[in-house]
Design an enzyme around this catalytic site. Structure first.
Site, PDB file in Angstrom:
ATOM      1  N   CYS A  18      -5.780  -2.830   2.268  1.00 33.37           N
ATOM      2  CA  CYS A  18      -5.486  -2.803   3.698  1.00 33.37           C
ATOM      3  C   CYS A  18      -6.725  -2.972   4.582  1.00 33.37           C
ATOM      4  O   CYS A  18      -7.219  -4.074   4.721  1.00 33.37           O
ATOM      5  CB  CYS A  18      -4.716  -1.539   4.050  1.00 33.37           C
ATOM      6  SG  CYS A  18      -3.831  -1.671   5.640  1.00 33.37           S
ATOM      7  N   LYS A  33     -10.536   2.477  -2.068  1.00 30.74           N
ATOM      8  CA  LYS A  33     -10.633   1.823  -0.763  1.00 30.74           C
ATOM      9  C   LYS A  33     -11.939   2.197  -0.063  1.00 30.74           C
ATOM     10  O   LYS A  33     -12.245   3.375   0.117  1.00 30.74           O
ATOM     11  CB  LYS A  33      -9.427   2.229   0.086  1.00 30.74           C
ATOM     12  CG  LYS A  33      -9.293   1.527   1.433  1.00 30.74           C
ATOM     13  CD  LYS A  33      -7.976   1.934   2.071  1.00 30.74           C
ATOM     14  CE  LYS A  33      -7.756   1.298   3.428  1.00 30.74           C
ATOM     15  NZ  LYS A  33      -6.429   1.658   3.985  1.00 30.74           N
ATOM     16  N   GLU A  70       0.826  -1.204   0.000  1.00 34.61           N
ATOM     17  CA  GLU A  70       0.000   0.000   0.000  1.00 34.61           C
ATOM     18  C   GLU A  70       0.867   1.264   0.000  1.00 34.61           C
ATOM     19  O   GLU A  70       1.816   1.381   0.767  1.00 34.61           O
ATOM     20  CB  GLU A  70      -0.900   0.003   1.243  1.00 34.61           C
ATOM     21  CG  GLU A  70      -1.893   1.157   1.288  1.00 34.61           C
ATOM     22  CD  GLU A  70      -2.751   1.141   2.548  1.00 34.61           C
ATOM     23  OE1 GLU A  70      -3.806   1.804   2.548  1.00 34.61           O
ATOM     24  OE2 GLU A  70      -2.366   0.473   3.537  1.00 34.61           O
TER      25      GLU A  70
END
Length: 297
Positions: free
Chosen positions: A153, A116, A43
């Protein structure tokens, strides 16, 4: 047979964006030389993990897709090496900011952008200061080597995200990651918990899961994180079939027959026997005693 070889990587990051991109490119080259066809990078690898602090100056790190040098470099590299490369990057989209993933196919074509969905807002992970919640929904990408679901993540802690990608046809799920030990709480080491959560996604959905994490000690004004690596690949049963240590520059590779996995998945019947009529409550808010205390990192 539909064979694919997947690599996960990990590296430390400096304040020099070009240096970090070159390091990432070198890892891709090394992985491809070992036979990797899909190479997962961590990331936000272009910069240090600036989300340790809240500081508007770091918002200048965000770039539009067409201006991002990492995406351009990896498109060229993907085309040269005939590999698929998911890229995590800080996206500027007009006036909006996202923590995004660009899926680059083996011919260098950008297949799409995932933003995300779940944004942490904890001490040392102050991402809500920098990123909006993603607006793309969970996505899969039809790449040369298989259907890949890409998330980022904090998304990895939510079984709903993995299940949706699997229901959409993902054969592989990748998670670029930045997680480590908060030096304010040195006795809590989340590596095993982090891995086992995603191993559960692999087992429950009977898909391959690959996660790449950062390594190295990074300091902010308000605290520090020791990113512990542990990048790994789990097979369709949730078994770790490749795992890195805590060293900079590690590469882990494993091969799979996606057709064989599909047949095992079909025979188990986990999708055929689902009870969607019972699942509406998953949309409900959690009870008060389950809500997190933001002060816990």
């Amino acid at each position: 047979m539909k064979n694919v070889t997947i690599a996960v990587t990990q590296m430390s990051c400096t304040s020099d964006r070009e240096h970090n991109i070159n390091n990432a490119a070198n890892l891709v080259r090394k992985a491809a030389a070992k036979g990797a066809q899909v190479v997962v990078l961590q990331e936000l690898f272009e910069t240090p993990y600036f989300c340790i602090d809240k500081d508007k100056k770091y918002m200048a790190e965000a770039l539009a897709v067409e201006a991002n040098p990492a995406i351009k470099a990896m498109q060229k590299l993907a085309r040269e090496l005939n590999v698929v490369i998911p890229i995590s990057f800080y996206e500027l989209a007009g006036p909006r900011y996202f923590n995004s993933l660009a899926m680059i196919d083996a011919d260098g074509v950008l297949l799409g952008i995932y933003r995300k969905s779940h944004i942490p807002d904890f001490p040392r992970y102050e991402e809500a200061f920098y990123f909006e919640q993603g607006d793309t929904g969970f996505m899969i990408f039809d790449t040369k080597y298989g259907r890949i679901g890409g998330a980022v993540c904090w998304d990895q802690w939510f079984p709903e995200a993995a299940r949706i990608m699997a229901l959409k046809g993902a054969e592989i799920i990748v998670y670029p990651t930045a997680i480590g030990v908060d030096l304010a709480f040195p006795d809590y080491h989340s590596r095993q918990h982090w891995q086992q959560t995603m191993q559960g996604h692999a087992a429950a959905n009977m898909v391959v899961v690959a996660a790449s994490n950062r390594v190295g000690l990074e300091h902010g004004e308000t605290g520090s994180i020791n990113f512990y690596g542990g990048s790994f690949i789990a097979d369709q049963f949730g078994t770790l079939v490749g795992e890195a240590g805590e060293e900079d520059g590690e590469i882990v590779i494993n091969s799979f027959d996606l057709d064989a996995i599909r047949e095992v998945r079909r025979r188990w019947g986990i999708y055929r026997t689902r009870r969607t009529d019972l699942y509406d409550s998953v949309k409900q808010s959690a009870s008060q005693d389950l809500l997190d205390d933001r002060a816990v990192s």
